[in-house]
Design a protein around this motif. Structure first.
Motif, mmCIF file in Angstrom:
data_model
loop_
_atom_site.group_PDB
_atom_site.id
_atom_site.type_symbol
_atom_site.label_atom_id
_atom_site.label_comp_id
_atom_site.label_asym_id
_atom_site.label_seq_id
_atom_site.Cartn_x
_atom_site.Cartn_y
_atom_site.Cartn_z
ATOM 1 N N VAL A 232 75.691 2.185 -38.135
ATOM 2 C CA VAL A 232 74.880 1.015 -38.448
ATOM 3 C C VAL A 232 73.881 1.396 -39.534
ATOM 4 C CG1 VAL A 232 73.261 -0.710 -37.563
ATOM 5 C CG2 VAL A 232 75.096 0.158 -36.085
ATOM 6 N N ILE A 233 73.883 0.641 -40.620
ATOM 7 C CA ILE A 233 72.944 0.875 -41.713
ATOM 8 C C ILE A 233 71.871 -0.200 -41.687
ATOM 9 C CG2 ILE A 233 72.658 1.107 -44.209
ATOM 10 C CD1 ILE A 233 75.611 1.874 -44.365
ATOM 11 N N PHE A 234 70.616 0.220 -41.639
ATOM 12 C CA PHE A 234 69.498 -0.718 -41.732
ATOM 13 C C PHE A 234 69.242 -0.965 -43.217
ATOM 14 C CE2 PHE A 234 67.701 1.413 -37.647
ATOM 15 C CZ PHE A 234 68.642 0.739 -36.874
ATOM 16 N N THR A 235 69.725 -2.068 -43.735
ATOM 17 C CA THR A 235 69.599 -2.344 -45.169
ATOM 18 C C THR A 235 68.274 -3.007 -45.523
ATOM 19 O OG1 THR A 235 70.773 -4.448 -44.888
ATOM 20 C CG2 THR A 235 72.089 -2.512 -45.497
ATOM 21 N N GLU A 236 67.625 -3.588 -44.562
ATOM 22 C CA GLU A 236 66.286 -4.167 -44.782
ATOM 23 C C GLU A 236 65.423 -3.790 -43.597
ATOM 24 O OE1 GLU A 236 64.429 -8.485 -44.240
ATOM 25 O OE2 GLU A 236 65.835 -8.427 -45.940
ATOM 26 N N LEU A 237 64.355 -3.048 -43.854
ATOM 27 C CA LEU A 237 63.518 -2.591 -42.752
ATOM 28 C C LEU A 237 62.083 -2.373 -43.216
ATOM 29 C CD1 LEU A 237 63.790 1.202 -42.106
ATOM 30 C CD2 LEU A 237 65.124 0.150 -43.917
ATOM 31 N N GLY A 238 61.198 -2.351 -42.252
ATOM 32 C CA GLY A 238 59.793 -2.063 -42.507
ATOM 33 C C GLY A 238 59.176 -1.520 -41.228
ATOM 34 N N VAL A 239 57.946 -1.046 -41.331
ATOM 35 C CA VAL A 239 57.238 -0.502 -40.170
ATOM 36 C C VAL A 239 55.994 -1.338 -39.929
ATOM 37 C CG1 VAL A 239 56.041 1.506 -39.221
ATOM 38 C CG2 VAL A 239 58.119 1.820 -40.574
ATOM 39 N N VAL A 240 55.805 -1.769 -38.686
ATOM 40 C CA VAL A 240 54.657 -2.610 -38.337
ATOM 41 C C VAL A 240 53.984 -2.040 -37.096
ATOM 42 C CG1 VAL A 240 55.695 -4.685 -39.330
ATOM 43 C CG2 VAL A 240 56.072 -4.156 -36.920
ATOM 44 N N THR B 69 63.269 -15.509 -36.715
ATOM 45 C CA THR B 69 63.406 -14.887 -38.044
ATOM 46 C C THR B 69 64.693 -14.081 -38.182
ATOM 47 O OG1 THR B 69 62.236 -12.873 -37.368
ATOM 48 C CG2 THR B 69 60.898 -14.700 -38.232
ATOM 49 N N GLY B 70 65.302 -13.718 -37.051
ATOM 50 C CA GLY B 70 66.485 -12.869 -37.100
ATOM 51 C C GLY B 70 66.170 -11.395 -37.104
ATOM 52 N N ASP B 71 64.893 -11.036 -36.924
ATOM 53 C CA ASP B 71 64.490 -9.629 -36.939
ATOM 54 C C ASP B 71 64.625 -9.000 -35.561
ATOM 55 O OD1 ASP B 71 63.827 -9.956 -39.597
ATOM 56 O OD2 ASP B 71 61.688 -10.258 -39.206
ATOM 57 N N CYS B 72 64.879 -7.702 -35.558
ATOM 58 C CA CYS B 72 64.879 -6.909 -34.330
ATOM 59 C C CYS B 72 63.829 -5.812 -34.486
ATOM 60 C CB CYS B 72 66.254 -6.298 -34.079
ATOM 61 S SG CYS B 72 66.381 -5.395 -32.518
ATOM 62 N N TYR B 73 63.010 -5.614 -33.457
ATOM 63 C CA TYR B 73 61.939 -4.629 -33.502
ATOM 64 C C TYR B 73 62.271 -3.479 -32.551
ATOM 65 C CZ TYR B 73 59.122 -8.070 -36.000
ATOM 66 O OH TYR B 73 58.653 -8.972 -36.931
ATOM 67 N N LEU B 74 62.326 -2.262 -33.105
ATOM 68 C CA LEU B 74 62.663 -1.072 -32.335
ATOM 69 C C LEU B 74 61.416 -0.201 -32.209
ATOM 70 C CD1 LEU B 74 66.034 -0.247 -34.132
ATOM 71 C CD2 LEU B 74 65.699 -1.600 -32.056
ATOM 72 N N PRO B 75 61.053 0.246 -30.992
ATOM 73 C CA PRO B 75 59.810 0.996 -30.787
ATOM 74 C C PRO B 75 59.907 2.439 -31.273
ATOM 75 C CG PRO B 75 61.010 0.848 -28.733
ATOM 76 C CD PRO B 75 61.788 0.030 -29.734
ATOM 77 N N LEU B 76 58.771 2.963 -31.731
ATOM 78 C CA LEU B 76 58.676 4.348 -32.186
ATOM 79 C C LEU B 76 57.703 5.108 -31.298
ATOM 80 C CD1 LEU B 76 58.535 3.799 -36.053
ATOM 81 C CD2 LEU B 76 60.529 4.329 -34.627
ATOM 82 N N PRO B 77 57.766 6.429 -31.272
ATOM 83 C CA PRO B 77 56.934 7.211 -30.351
ATOM 84 C C PRO B 77 55.441 7.134 -30.610
ATOM 85 C CG PRO B 77 58.216 8.647 -31.807
ATOM 86 C CD PRO B 77 58.740 7.269 -31.985
ATOM 87 N N ASP B 78 55.034 6.735 -31.834
ATOM 88 C CA ASP B 78 53.602 6.668 -32.120
ATOM 89 C C ASP B 78 53.022 5.279 -31.894
ATOM 90 O OD1 ASP B 78 54.840 5.381 -34.197
ATOM 91 O OD2 ASP B 78 53.632 6.289 -35.786
ATOM 92 N N GLY B 79 53.786 4.375 -31.289
ATOM 93 C CA GLY B 79 53.293 3.030 -31.017
ATOM 94 C C GLY B 79 53.640 2.012 -32.076
ATOM 95 N N CYS B 80 54.168 2.458 -33.216
ATOM 96 C CA CYS B 80 54.610 1.518 -34.249
ATOM 97 C C CYS B 80 55.999 0.977 -33.896
ATOM 98 C CB CYS B 80 54.644 2.205 -35.611
ATOM 99 S SG CYS B 80 53.018 2.669 -36.257
#
Length: 367
Positions: free
Chosen positions: A292-300, A328-339
């Protein structure tokens, strides 16, 4: 961002004597009065868009100042076969530019069994990718020069801009050096961006930073020729190194593969360099693993609105509870630092690019 960096070449005017403070705490640049040079007959060796900026600048100087640059010829490597069946030959950008400018072109895979064009008295190699042997350097009265987009000796190697971003550097720069007879990026440094260097905007990407540094390097190169830095005896930047020198090897596609232990800032740096990142996941229905390639992504950062989103368990990720924004069609995946990584679009093996909620649906189950 680009306009901000475009003003930076003005900082490169070299003072008569300046002490530079920073990582190389005892670096000094000793500039001399302009030295007289024979009219230059240049063999320019280049390849990519970074080298094209220097070639344009040299050609512009050649057309208006033939007392400095009498002639300009170009050497490029052969094109590479690409596409299905390897039937299409992709030429390097420097060749196309040289053709547009009407310059003589030498296209060769090596310097072996080849001599410099008659009268050539200096070689300039910028992002060329092929080592210029000592036999060729000694054939030119003024040897060779190179533009390198780093604050040498730090980040020697073929990918200094990539590693400046991957390392999280806050500043970078450009160096004008001689071509070393036996080793890449070990020549005498003749001019360099004053420390601490050029600020790297936090929102830049590899293409924008490369374009900006290419313009800085092109101006430094032409100004150096005007100043006669190639004429012996050469004035060099003497440096006392007080911290480890990092290498900048060619980046690999594997470095765009996601490590789910990354914090948000590492995701940002990787996105700056590679644009898209990839991972793998198992389809919930049959357990088949797909890329799976994330072609559009950002960090929030975490937000209150995220609590209202649908919760999902997703096999593409670190196995933690994720969020699905069906509006919006977005999926949010959690990161270890809370982002959170906001994935907008994905490219799954065997599929066309899709919005994340559609493309990732086979990989998660609703909570």
């Amino acid at each position: 961002m680009a306009s901000r960096l475009a003003t930076l070449p003005r900082l490169l005017v070299r003072p008569r004597h300046v002490t530079l403070y920073g990582r190389c705490s005892h670096a000094r640049l000793f500039a001399t009065e302009t030295k007289q040079s024979d009219p230059l007959r240049i063999l320019f060796c280049g390849s990519d868009a970074f080298s094209c900026a220097s070639l344009r600048a040299l050609h512009k100087e050649h057309t208006k100042n033939k007392a400095l640059i009498e002639s300009l010829e170009v050497m490029v490597l052969p094109g590479k076969k690409t596409g299905r069946g390897l039937k299409v030959v992709s030429e390097v950008p420097c060749k196309s530019l040289a053709q547009d400018l009407g310059l003589p072109i030498h296209q060769r895979p090596t310097f072996r069994d080849w001599d410099l064009p008659r009268g050539t008295n200096i070689i300039i190699a910028v992002s060329f990718g092929l080592f210029v042997p000592v036999r060729i350097l000694q054939s030119a009265k003024y040897g060779g020069l190179n533009i390198h987009p780093s604050l040498l000796p730090d980040l020697r190697g073929p990918a200094p801009i990539h590693h400046a971003l991957l390392n999280g550097n806050t500043h970078t720069g450009v160096s004008l050096q001689t071509l070393h007879p036996t080793t890449f990026d070990h020549g005498a440094i003749l001019a360099q961006t004053p420390l601490p260097g050029i600020p790297i905007p936090g929102d830049t990407d590899i293409a924008s930073l490369t374009s900006s540094l290419a313009l800085v390097g092109a101006e430094m190169l032409v100004q150096g020729l005007r100043d006669g830095v190639h004429v012996a005896p050469q004035s060099v930047i003497e440096q006392t190194i007080t911290s480890p020198i990092r290498h900048a090897p060619k980046v690999q596609k594997s470095e765009a593969g996601v490590n789910w232990a990354w914090a948000g800032d590492e995701w940002c740096r990787r996105r700056q360099v590679f644009g898209s990142l990839w991972t793998t996941g198992k389809v919930a229905k049959d357990g088949v693993e797909k890329r799976v390639i994330f072609t559009e992504l950002g960090v929030v950062p975490s937000s209150d609105g995220m609590d209202a989103m649908r919760k999902v368990t997703v096999s593409v990720g670190n196995g933690l509870e994720s969020r699905l924004d069906e509006r919006t069609g977005d999926c949010y995946l959690p990161l270890p630092d809370g982002c959170w990584v906001r994935v907008g679009k994905v490219l799954v093996d065997g599929k066309k690019e899709q919005v994340a909620t559609t493309g990732l649906r086979p990989f998660f189950s609703m909570a």
